[in-house]
Scaffold this active site. Sequence first.
Site, PDB file in Angstrom:
ATOM      1  N   GLY A 131       2.407   2.070  -1.260  1.00  0.00           N
ATOM      2  CA  GLY A 131       3.609   2.061  -2.081  1.00  0.00           C
ATOM      3  C   GLY A 131       3.899   3.355  -2.824  1.00  0.00           C
ATOM      4  O   GLY A 131       4.901   3.458  -3.525  1.00  0.00           O
TER       5      GLY A 131
ATOM      6  N   ALA B 254      -0.071   3.159   5.158  1.00  0.00           N
ATOM      7  CA  ALA B 254       0.192   3.273   3.713  1.00  0.00           C
ATOM      8  C   ALA B 254       0.457   4.704   3.263  1.00  0.00           C
ATOM      9  O   ALA B 254      -0.107   5.658   3.800  1.00  0.00           O
ATOM     10  CB  ALA B 254      -0.948   2.698   2.886  1.00  0.00           C
ATOM     11  N   GLY B 255       1.318   4.809   2.280  1.00  0.00           N
ATOM     12  CA  GLY B 255       1.613   6.099   1.654  1.00  0.00           C
ATOM     13  C   GLY B 255       2.811   6.813   2.222  1.00  0.00           C
ATOM     14  O   GLY B 255       3.262   7.810   1.677  1.00  0.00           O
TER      15      GLY B 255
ATOM     16  N   ASN C 190       6.000   0.039   5.031  1.00  0.00           N
ATOM     17  CA  ASN C 190       6.815  -1.072   4.538  1.00  0.00           C
ATOM     18  C   ASN C 190       7.750  -0.618   3.420  1.00  0.00           C
ATOM     19  O   ASN C 190       8.965  -0.577   3.571  1.00  0.00           O
ATOM     20  CB  ASN C 190       5.892  -2.188   4.036  1.00  0.00           C
ATOM     21  CG  ASN C 190       6.611  -3.478   3.672  1.00  0.00           C
ATOM     22  OD1 ASN C 190       6.013  -4.542   3.651  1.00  0.00           O
ATOM     23  ND2 ASN C 190       7.893  -3.454   3.376  1.00  0.00           N
ATOM     24  N   THR C 191       7.151  -0.187   2.294  1.00  0.00           N
ATOM     25  CA  THR C 191       7.950   0.096   1.107  1.00  0.00           C
ATOM     26  C   THR C 191       9.015   1.152   1.359  1.00  0.00           C
ATOM     27  O   THR C 191      10.140   1.039   0.847  1.00  0.00           O
ATOM     28  CB  THR C 191       7.024   0.553  -0.039  1.00  0.00           C
ATOM     29  OG1 THR C 191       5.977  -0.412  -0.195  1.00  0.00           O
ATOM     30  CG2 THR C 191       7.777   0.667  -1.346  1.00  0.00           C
TER      31      THR C 191
ATOM     32  N   LYS D 251      -5.134  -7.669   9.732  1.00  0.00           N
ATOM     33  CA  LYS D 251      -5.186  -6.407   8.979  1.00  0.00           C
ATOM     34  C   LYS D 251      -6.081  -6.663   7.776  1.00  0.00           C
ATOM     35  O   LYS D 251      -5.707  -7.398   6.850  1.00  0.00           O
ATOM     36  CB  LYS D 251      -3.788  -5.969   8.537  1.00  0.00           C
ATOM     37  CG  LYS D 251      -3.814  -4.722   7.664  1.00  0.00           C
ATOM     38  CD  LYS D 251      -2.442  -4.350   7.138  1.00  0.00           C
ATOM     39  CE  LYS D 251      -2.580  -3.328   6.017  1.00  0.00           C
ATOM     40  NZ  LYS D 251      -1.274  -2.958   5.436  1.00  0.00           N
TER      41      LYS D 251
END
Lengths: 254, 65
Positions: A154, A181-182, A203-204, A93
């Site tokens: 994040g 992301a986001g 992830n977050t 990645k």
Amino acid sequence: MPVFYGTHIESPLMLGTAQYPSPAIMAEAFRASCAGIATVSLRREGGAGQDFHRLIKELGLPVLPNTAGCHSVREAVTTAQMARELFGTPWIKLEVIRDDDTLCPDVIALVEAARILSDDGFQVFPYCTEDLSVCGRLLDAGCQVLMPWGAPIGSGRGLNNPYGLRSLRAHFPKVPLVVDAGIGLPSHAAQAMELGYDAVLLNTAVAKAGDPVTMARAMALAITAGKLAHDANPIEARDMAAPSTPLFGMAVLD
Amino acid sequence: MKITLNGELRDLTGPTVQDTLNEIGLGAAKVATALNGAFLPAGSRANTTLTDGDTLEVVAPMQGG
């Protein structure tokens, strides 16, 4: 299910391994999510790396190492080379960051690094913007997967530019596309899949939720729902109403 | 021999990268290395000699998103 560089993946959820309250909760969240890929990183060895490596192996999933934190082509390429040796995979990645407040990709450096790594046999998953020309350049550089951001890493803001993401999907119908992301809520992940994306990387949203395991399950369900909705060919939105109950045969009661 | 190991100035015996990993207890660990900013494959550690002022990075698998 998505196919990345010829590898069939069991689930369109790609889940990160960072920021969980504990390794046990991380493992449980992965089980609840039925994730198809685990994303990982590499950092200076301070004593925890060996235990983490064992934990990752126990997940039994394909791993996608990242170049998180890299700000230059050289850093990213060297990090990718170390990742390939550590994790035994040509997948990377690729992150090359331009701005620390937004973690916006440096798309110029990204294309250059992608070309170097592709020529060296890597299978590159570039974390990029949804810009059509940048994505075209990444494909020219050898990438066979694109991972445009939904919103800054994040941030949990969801899909900031659905038009751009939809446009990208339409321009590259055969390229595996991942929103990376986001994502903050299951509805964001569902929206990505409804747009016809092949997978979602997050992830977050799971790791920092009050109950990561339950959120992992919610994300899995949302991604499944979003994919089903896309495959079902949803109706077009209208500006005006259209009665769903036929008027023919209606009783006259005035 | 003074080298910068993971950002910290250290006085180590060496002389090779593999000797250095052994000296700091990572001789058999799952790590990757970069010497002066360039990737150093595991197979080259035993015949790569360090010199004063070198920068060695030793990384391991870690959590990431």
